[in-house]
Design an enzyme around this catalytic site. Structure first.
Site, PDB file in Angstrom:
ATOM      1  N   GLY A  54       0.825  -1.210   0.000  1.00  0.00           N
ATOM      2  CA  GLY A  54       0.000   0.000   0.000  1.00  0.00           C
ATOM      3  C   GLY A  54       0.852   1.250   0.000  1.00  0.00           C
ATOM      4  O   GLY A  54       2.032   1.217  -0.345  1.00  0.00           O
ATOM      5  N   HIS A  60       4.509   1.970  -7.973  1.00  0.00           N
ATOM      6  CA  HIS A  60       3.521   0.883  -7.954  1.00  0.00           C
ATOM      7  C   HIS A  60       2.651   0.934  -9.216  1.00  0.00           C
ATOM      8  O   HIS A  60       2.364  -0.085  -9.831  1.00  0.00           O
ATOM      9  CB  HIS A  60       2.606   0.999  -6.730  1.00  0.00           C
ATOM     10  CG  HIS A  60       3.316   0.893  -5.407  1.00  0.00           C
ATOM     11  ND1 HIS A  60       3.503   1.975  -4.596  1.00  0.00           N
ATOM     12  CD2 HIS A  60       3.844  -0.170  -4.757  1.00  0.00           C
ATOM     13  CE1 HIS A  60       4.128   1.593  -3.490  1.00  0.00           C
ATOM     14  NE2 HIS A  60       4.355   0.293  -3.564  1.00  0.00           N
ATOM     15  N   LYS A 183      13.539  -1.541  -7.990  1.00  0.00           N
ATOM     16  CA  LYS A 183      13.896  -0.763  -6.803  1.00  0.00           C
ATOM     17  C   LYS A 183      14.331  -1.690  -5.656  1.00  0.00           C
ATOM     18  O   LYS A 183      15.237  -1.376  -4.893  1.00  0.00           O
ATOM     19  CB  LYS A 183      12.678   0.084  -6.409  1.00  0.00           C
ATOM     20  CG  LYS A 183      12.630   0.600  -4.997  1.00  0.00           C
ATOM     21  CD  LYS A 183      13.551   1.778  -4.836  1.00  0.00           C
ATOM     22  CE  LYS A 183      13.411   2.494  -3.522  1.00  0.00           C
ATOM     23  NZ  LYS A 183      13.194   1.685  -2.353  1.00  0.00           N
ATOM     24  N   ASP A 184      13.632  -2.843  -5.511  1.00  0.00           N
ATOM     25  CA  ASP A 184      13.979  -3.813  -4.470  1.00  0.00           C
ATOM     26  C   ASP A 184      14.640  -5.012  -5.154  1.00  0.00           C
ATOM     27  O   ASP A 184      14.061  -6.082  -5.279  1.00  0.00           O
ATOM     28  CB  ASP A 184      12.721  -4.238  -3.716  1.00  0.00           C
ATOM     29  CG  ASP A 184      12.060  -3.047  -3.053  1.00  0.00           C
ATOM     30  OD1 ASP A 184      12.538  -2.622  -1.993  1.00  0.00           O
ATOM     31  OD2 ASP A 184      11.089  -2.494  -3.618  1.00  0.00           O
ATOM     32  N   LEU A 218      11.365   6.606  -6.021  1.00  0.00           N
ATOM     33  CA  LEU A 218      10.113   6.683  -5.263  1.00  0.00           C
ATOM     34  C   LEU A 218      10.061   5.542  -4.260  1.00  0.00           C
ATOM     35  O   LEU A 218      10.474   4.424  -4.553  1.00  0.00           O
ATOM     36  CB  LEU A 218       8.905   6.593  -6.192  1.00  0.00           C
ATOM     37  CG  LEU A 218       8.747   7.695  -7.234  1.00  0.00           C
ATOM     38  CD1 LEU A 218       7.396   7.561  -7.936  1.00  0.00           C
ATOM     39  CD2 LEU A 218       8.858   9.064  -6.604  1.00  0.00           C
ATOM     40  N   SER A 219       9.553   5.849  -3.076  1.00  0.00           N
ATOM     41  CA  SER A 219       9.396   4.835  -2.039  1.00  0.00           C
ATOM     42  C   SER A 219       8.294   5.299  -1.094  1.00  0.00           C
ATOM     43  O   SER A 219       8.161   6.502  -0.838  1.00  0.00           O
ATOM     44  CB  SER A 219      10.708   4.696  -1.244  1.00  0.00           C
ATOM     45  OG  SER A 219      10.462   4.075   0.001  1.00  0.00           O
TER      46      SER A 219
HETATM   47  P1  AMP Z   1       6.130  -2.173  -1.547  1.00  0.00           P
HETATM   48  O1  AMP Z   1       4.735  -1.663  -1.470  1.00  0.00           O
HETATM   49  O2  AMP Z   1       7.175  -1.207  -1.108  1.00  0.00           O
HETATM   50  O3  AMP Z   1       6.269  -3.563  -0.964  1.00  0.00           O
HETATM   51  O4  AMP Z   1       6.415  -2.375  -3.105  1.00  0.00           O
HETATM   52  C1  AMP Z   1       5.576  -3.125  -3.913  1.00  0.00           C
HETATM   53  C2  AMP Z   1       6.232  -3.294  -5.266  1.00  0.00           C
HETATM   54  O5  AMP Z   1       6.447  -2.010  -5.844  1.00  0.00           O
HETATM   55  C3  AMP Z   1       7.590  -3.988  -5.181  1.00  0.00           C
HETATM   56  O6  AMP Z   1       7.738  -4.882  -6.270  1.00  0.00           O
HETATM   57  C4  AMP Z   1       8.546  -2.836  -5.283  1.00  0.00           C
HETATM   58  O7  AMP Z   1       9.813  -3.178  -5.799  1.00  0.00           O
HETATM   59  C5  AMP Z   1       7.801  -1.935  -6.259  1.00  0.00           C
HETATM   60  N1  AMP Z   1       8.294  -0.559  -6.175  1.00  0.00           N
HETATM   61  C6  AMP Z   1       8.478   0.195  -5.051  1.00  0.00           C
HETATM   62  N2  AMP Z   1       9.030   1.385  -5.364  1.00  0.00           N
HETATM   63  C7  AMP Z   1       9.200   1.381  -6.715  1.00  0.00           C
HETATM   64  C8  AMP Z   1       9.740   2.320  -7.643  1.00  0.00           C
HETATM   65  N3  AMP Z   1      10.215   3.495  -7.261  1.00  0.00           N
HETATM   66  N4  AMP Z   1       9.768   1.964  -8.946  1.00  0.00           N
HETATM   67  C9  AMP Z   1       9.287   0.762  -9.368  1.00  0.00           C
HETATM   68  N5  AMP Z   1       8.778  -0.163  -8.537  1.00  0.00           N
HETATM   69  C10 AMP Z   1       8.742   0.142  -7.231  1.00  0.00           C
END
Ligand code: AMP
Length: 332
Positions: A54, A60, A183-184, A218-219
């Site tokens: 989320g 995302h 990113k991860d 982005l994070s």
């Molecule tokens: P998260 O909600 O942080 O667990 O991320 C969910 C998915 O979104 C994971 O596959 C992350 O690698 C991807 N994600 C997060 N930040 C970015 C970004 N800046 N660019 C591309 N994908 C991202």
């Protein structure tokens, strides 16, 4: 269940309290989601899947768009997974913004995201879940050989939590294709091995990191940064780019590249101190790893596998990660 988890679960997920945008189905119960998924199967429609915690942003959304390009329908999960947080980490304060997330998905237009599953912690972890791994019960998934370096050094049980929840979700969602962000990058390698080893019938895609114009990746955790911290956080992408340009100019010694990246971080740390800020920049790691198996490289970078340059840096209390892949074939 400990106190943090009780609180977190209450904050999570009755979808009753949210307005579901037209065209997007929001499910709380796994059985209801499965019924919807089965209807797609009977309709011979394909499903692309984007797992998330989320607090959605354009990173995302880029995964959702990539999934919709390849599949008839796209489903997301929104689940802040307790099993991947250490007791000292930010499970309790991790941003939870479901209504905004749904509205963002709706802004992509009708027919892009079809469904969002927002499950309860109890349903995901029927044996309960403790943050202290020595007290955990039930089934967990470990991907050996790739989970203990890099992020795994500072976060020793992180990838166990990630692999466990992603395998649960792949069983629940049963997508034809699943989409992760570069990113991860270590997470991508771990899940790629897990899908291979456990024979999940799912094709995995790794999509490029989405950045602000400034270069900042982005994070969801960027909301923790003050404006000044956000400015200084640009040192991550800047030092990765510097390392990349040295590599492209012919430097192939991993240690030399790591030293060059580290120097820029340390210089930024000094700048923050000199500015009299009441927070610090602290380097966790800068590393160069094999593009094949993420083993750490010290000397010559072999040309055939390429390499991943990655780093984790604390900006104040916020731990940021970023990476670049140089001459690595990422699954597409
Ligand atoms: P998260 O909600 O942080 O667990 O991320 C969910 C998915 O979104 C994971 O596959 C992350 O690698 C991807 N994600 C997060 N930040 C970015 C970004 N800046 N660019 C591309 N994908 C991202």
């Amino acid at each position: 269940m400990d106190k943090t988890l009780e609180g977190v679960n209450m904050m999570m997920t009755s979808t009753d309290r949210f307005k579901c945008p037209p065209g997007i189905k929001v499910f709380n119960k796994i059985a209801d989601f499965r019924q919807w998924r089965r209807s797609l199967l009977l309709d011979k429609k394909t499903l692309g899947y984007v797992p998330t915690m989320g607090a959605l942003h354009q990173g995302h959304l880029s995964l959702v768009a990539a999934a919709r390009k390849r599949c008839d329908h796209v489903a997301l999960t929104v689940f802040v997974n307790p099993a991947q947080f250490a007791p000292t980490e930010d499970l309790g304060t991790y941003p939870r913004t479901l209504q905004k997330d749904l509205d963002l998905l709706a802004s992509l237009g009708q027919g892009v995201a079809s469904a969002v599953l927002v499950p309860q912690v109890e349903e995901m972890y029927p044996a309960g879940i403790e943050l202290d791994v020595t007290k955990q019960k039930g089934t967990f998934v470990e991907v050996l050989g790739i989970s203990n370096q890099l992020e795994g050094t500072t976060r020793p049980n992180f990838f166990r939590g990630v692999a466990t929840v992603v395998s649960k979700f792949l069983n629940i969602v049963q997508p034809e294709e699943v989409f992760f962000g570069q990113k991860d990058i270590q997470q991508c390698f771990v899940i790629r091995d897990m899908i291979r080893d456990l024979h999940f019938p799912t094709k995995m895609h790794i999509c490029p990191t989405v950045r602000e114009e400034s270069g900042l990746a982005l994070s969801s955790r960027n909301v923790y940064l003050t404006p000044s911290q956000k400015e200084h956080a640009l040192v991550l992408s800047r030092s990765l780019k510097h390392m990349e340009s040295l590599y492209r100019a012919g430097t192939r010694d991993a240690t030399t590249l790591v030293q060059a990246g580290t120097k820029l971080i340390q210089d930024e740390r000094k700048k923050v101190q000199e500015d009299g800020e009441d927070w610090e920049i602290k380097l966790d790691y800068v590393s160069i790893n094999s593009g094949k198996d993420l083993s750490e490289l010290k000397g010559d970078i072999p040309s055939e596998d390429g390499c991943v340059i990655s780093m984790a840096v604390y900006v104040g209390d916020t731990r940021l990660i970023d990476n670049l892949c140089l001459d690595v074939e990422l699954a597409d």
